[in-house]
Design an enzyme around this catalytic site. Structure first.
Site, short mmCIF file in Angstrom:
data_model
loop_
_atom_site.label_atom_id
_atom_site.label_comp_id
_atom_site.label_asym_id
_atom_site.label_seq_id
_atom_site.Cartn_x
_atom_site.Cartn_y
_atom_site.Cartn_z
N ILE A 98 0.84 -1.21 0.00
CA ILE A 98 0.00 0.00 0.00
C ILE A 98 0.87 1.26 0.00
O ILE A 98 0.59 2.22 -0.71
CB ILE A 98 -0.98 -0.01 1.19
CG1 ILE A 98 -1.87 -1.27 1.13
CG2 ILE A 98 -1.85 1.25 1.18
CD1 ILE A 98 -2.78 -1.46 2.33
N ARG A 100 -3.39 0.88 11.61
CA ARG A 100 -4.12 0.32 12.74
C ARG A 100 -4.02 1.28 13.92
O ARG A 100 -2.96 1.87 14.18
CB ARG A 100 -3.56 -1.04 13.15
CG ARG A 100 -3.90 -2.19 12.19
CD ARG A 100 -5.38 -2.52 12.19
NE ARG A 100 -5.74 -3.65 11.33
CZ ARG A 100 -6.16 -3.56 10.07
NH1 ARG A 100 -6.26 -2.37 9.49
NH2 ARG A 100 -6.50 -4.63 9.39
N ASP A 110 -8.20 6.86 9.78
CA ASP A 110 -9.23 5.90 9.39
C ASP A 110 -9.38 4.83 10.46
O ASP A 110 -10.35 4.08 10.44
CB ASP A 110 -8.87 5.24 8.05
CG ASP A 110 -9.97 4.31 7.58
OD1 ASP A 110 -11.14 4.76 7.54
OD2 ASP A 110 -9.68 3.13 7.27
N GLU A 140 -11.56 0.70 18.76
CA GLU A 140 -12.52 0.65 17.66
C GLU A 140 -13.63 -0.30 18.04
O GLU A 140 -13.32 -1.38 18.55
CB GLU A 140 -11.86 0.14 16.38
CG GLU A 140 -11.28 1.21 15.51
CD GLU A 140 -10.70 0.69 14.21
OE1 GLU A 140 -11.28 -0.26 13.65
OE2 GLU A 140 -9.69 1.23 13.76
N HIS A 176 -12.86 3.44 9.82
CA HIS A 176 -12.17 2.25 9.28
C HIS A 176 -12.83 1.75 7.99
O HIS A 176 -13.27 0.61 7.90
CB HIS A 176 -12.12 1.11 10.32
CG HIS A 176 -11.01 0.14 10.04
ND1 HIS A 176 -10.37 -0.59 11.01
CD2 HIS A 176 -10.43 -0.24 8.86
CE1 HIS A 176 -9.45 -1.36 10.46
NE2 HIS A 176 -9.46 -1.17 9.15
N ALA A 180 -11.30 2.77 4.84
CA ALA A 180 -10.40 3.17 3.74
C ALA A 180 -10.28 2.12 2.64
O ALA A 180 -10.08 2.45 1.48
CB ALA A 180 -9.02 3.51 4.28
N1 LIG Z 1 -7.48 1.29 6.90
C1 LIG Z 1 -7.73 0.23 6.17
O1 LIG Z 1 -8.86 -0.01 5.75
C2 LIG Z 1 -6.59 -0.67 5.77
C3 LIG Z 1 -6.70 -1.38 4.57
C4 LIG Z 1 -5.65 -2.21 4.22
C5 LIG Z 1 -4.52 -2.32 5.04
N2 LIG Z 1 -4.45 -1.61 6.19
C6 LIG Z 1 -3.25 -1.73 7.07
O2 LIG Z 1 -2.09 -1.43 6.30
C7 LIG Z 1 -1.08 -2.32 6.67
C8 LIG Z 1 -0.02 -2.38 5.57
O3 LIG Z 1 -0.52 -3.10 4.47
P1 LIG Z 1 0.45 -3.52 3.25
O4 LIG Z 1 -0.37 -4.41 2.38
O5 LIG Z 1 1.14 -2.34 2.68
O6 LIG Z 1 1.53 -4.41 4.04
P2 LIG Z 1 2.94 -4.95 3.51
O7 LIG Z 1 2.99 -4.99 2.03
O8 LIG Z 1 3.20 -6.20 4.28
O9 LIG Z 1 3.99 -3.81 3.98
C9 LIG Z 1 4.20 -3.53 5.32
C10 LIG Z 1 5.30 -2.49 5.44
O10 LIG Z 1 5.40 -2.14 6.83
C11 LIG Z 1 6.75 -2.31 7.25
N3 LIG Z 1 6.76 -2.72 8.66
C12 LIG Z 1 6.28 -3.86 9.20
N4 LIG Z 1 6.46 -3.84 10.55
C13 LIG Z 1 7.09 -2.67 10.83
C14 LIG Z 1 7.55 -2.07 12.02
N5 LIG Z 1 7.40 -2.66 13.20
N6 LIG Z 1 8.16 -0.86 11.94
C15 LIG Z 1 8.31 -0.24 10.74
N7 LIG Z 1 7.90 -0.76 9.56
C16 LIG Z 1 7.28 -1.96 9.61
C17 LIG Z 1 7.34 -3.38 6.34
O11 LIG Z 1 8.75 -3.26 6.38
P3 LIG Z 1 9.73 -4.17 5.46
O12 LIG Z 1 9.44 -3.73 4.05
O13 LIG Z 1 11.11 -3.82 5.89
O14 LIG Z 1 9.33 -5.57 5.73
C18 LIG Z 1 6.68 -3.02 5.01
O15 LIG Z 1 7.39 -1.99 4.37
C19 LIG Z 1 -1.82 -3.62 6.93
O16 LIG Z 1 -1.08 -4.50 7.77
C20 LIG Z 1 -3.10 -3.15 7.58
O17 LIG Z 1 -2.96 -3.12 8.99
C21 LIG Z 1 -5.47 -0.79 6.58
#
Ligand SMILES: NC(=O)c1ccc[n+]([C@@H]2O[C@H](COP(=O)([O-])OP(=O)(O)OC[C@H]3O[C@@H](n4cnc5c(N)ncnc54)[C@H](OP(=O)(O)O)[C@@H]3O)[C@@H](O)[C@H]2O)c1
Length: 344
Positions: A183, A260, A283, A288, A307, A309
């Site tokens: 994302i 989150r 969001d 929640e 929530h 998005a």
């Molecule tokens: N609001 C909503 O409706 C909504 C919708 C979808 C997702 N989300 C949230 O968005 C999150 C990200 O989704 P995504 O698909 O982009 O995930 P992703 O592709 O797995 O990417 C996660 C990113 O976060 C980094 N990360 C993980 N743990 C970390 C930490 N402790 N400190 C700093 N960076 C950290 C990872 O680092 P590395 O690259 O080094 O591994 C990676 O760059 C989801 O887990 C979900 O909670 C929210």
């Protein structure tokens, strides 16, 4: 890419009495059957009502995106070896279902919707849309003259500006993205035409494009006009943004949380907003749903959505396609693409 445990196959018999393996796949009954076309052979679909009032044996569970419904259904489900989440965030599943299930998320399915929400939230804040919407609801055109004072109060920019500042520009700003996964990269793609400076943080540092390690977060925060949180909730990210980090942000900078709620210390955020130190677009919140009367509801300089998005009409087909791809790989004994836990 992770390898699944072996599939547990139940034995069924066809009309000729020939044994054939069947995999029982439970899915939320509210999900339209049109989303479940093109299933692998030997799958028996089991619709799961909400609330689920009887016990059900299934091998694979497509969990309801409404987490509370899924948590309520879990004690009724027996035999589950694979959980296919339609969400990107799966933090609730290991503690609910235990270590013996394999869990796959819907990696990628929310990229567009969540990235568009993020860009909209940044623009809406810089264009002061919440204020102008309030003015529209009140039907008072002249309230626009409150804008310069609002701008000066939140940014600390007290120069006598002419013409009066009615809104702000995104172009040329510095955005700090915390999390640079699927994302985060989509957000960056959408923000690129604004010719802004992008700073990136992830768990580990890397080059091309430059991504800083999360250990450098504190040194980057003072540079950012907007800080975007788009990382999973895990042991390391819980409370990542506390009072210290908020104090490091520029006066009037924008904190965007599309990830989150518990990644941000809510009490510290309420304090920072009430003090007029920063702006926020959320969001997600902690807790929640946000209870009636919670201080966040009435904080100044805050844009809040419940929530939503990731939730567009395009989301379900994309998430199902991702989940069914995992199901096919699981049945074929092939490596899973989006496994976040392998059942022990
Ligand atoms: N609001 C909503 O409706 C909504 C919708 C979808 C997702 N989300 C949230 O968005 C999150 C990200 O989704 P995504 O698909 O982009 O995930 P992703 O592709 O797995 O990417 C996660 C990113 O976060 C980094 N990360 C993980 N743990 C970390 C930490 N402790 N400190 C700093 N960076 C950290 C990872 O680092 P590395 O690259 O080094 O591994 C990676 O760059 C989801 O887990 C979900 O909670 C929210």
């Amino acid at each position: 890419m992770l390898w699944p445990f072996f599939v547990r196959l139940e034995i069924d018999r066809d009309a000729q009495g020939v044994a054939k393996p069947m995999l029982r796949v439970g899915y939320p009954a509210t999900l339209g059957a049109e989303f479940l076309r093109d299933l692998p052979q030997d799958v028996e679909l089991v619709p799961l009502a909400h609330p689920l009032e009887h016990d059900v044996n299934i091998d694979v569970w497509i969990a309801d995106p409404y987490v509370n419904r899924s948590i309520a259904a879990w004690p009724r489900l027996h035999g589950v070896r694979l959980v296919l989440s339609l969400m990107a965030g799966t933090e609730w599943i290991p503690s609910t279902c235990g270590p013996h299930v394999t869990i796959c998320n819907a990696h990628g399915a929310h990229n567009i919707s969540t990235a568009e929400w993020t860009v909209s939230a940044i623009l809406a804040t810089l264009k002061h849309f919440p204020f102008y919407f309030e003015m529209q609801r009140e039907g008072v055109w002249n309230r626009r003259f409150e804008s310069p004072a609002r701008y000066a109060a939140i940014t600390g920019d007290n120069r006598p500006l002419y013409p009066p500042v009615m809104l702000e520009e995104l172009t040329g700003k510095t955005v700090l993205m915390v999390g640079h996964g699927a994302i985060g990269q989509e957000i960056e793609r959408m923000l690129t035409p604004f010719h802004l400076e992008m700073l990136r943080v992830a768990r580990t540092a890397r080059a091309d494009p430059q991504v800083h390690a999360v250990s450098e977060l504190d040194s980057l925060l003072p540079q950012a006009d907007a800080v975007v949180l788009i990382l999973p909730l895990n042991a390391e990210s819980k409370g990542l943004i506390g009072s210290h980090q908020l104090a490091l942000m520029k006066q009037g900078a924008l904190l965007v949380n599309a990830a989150r709620g518990p990644i941000v210390d809510t009490d510290a955020l309420v304090d920072a907003l009430q003090a007029g130190r920063i702006r926020a677009a959320l969001d997600v919140t902690d807790p929640e749903p946000l209870p009636d009367g919670h201080p966040l509801w009435s904080c100044p300089n805050l844009l809040l959505t419940p929530h939503i998005a990731g939730s567009t009409p395009q989301f379900a087909p994309r998430a199902l396609e991702t989940a069914l791809g995992e199901l096919r790989r699981y049945m074929a004994g092939e490596p899973l693409h989006n496994a976040v836990q392998i059942g022990i």
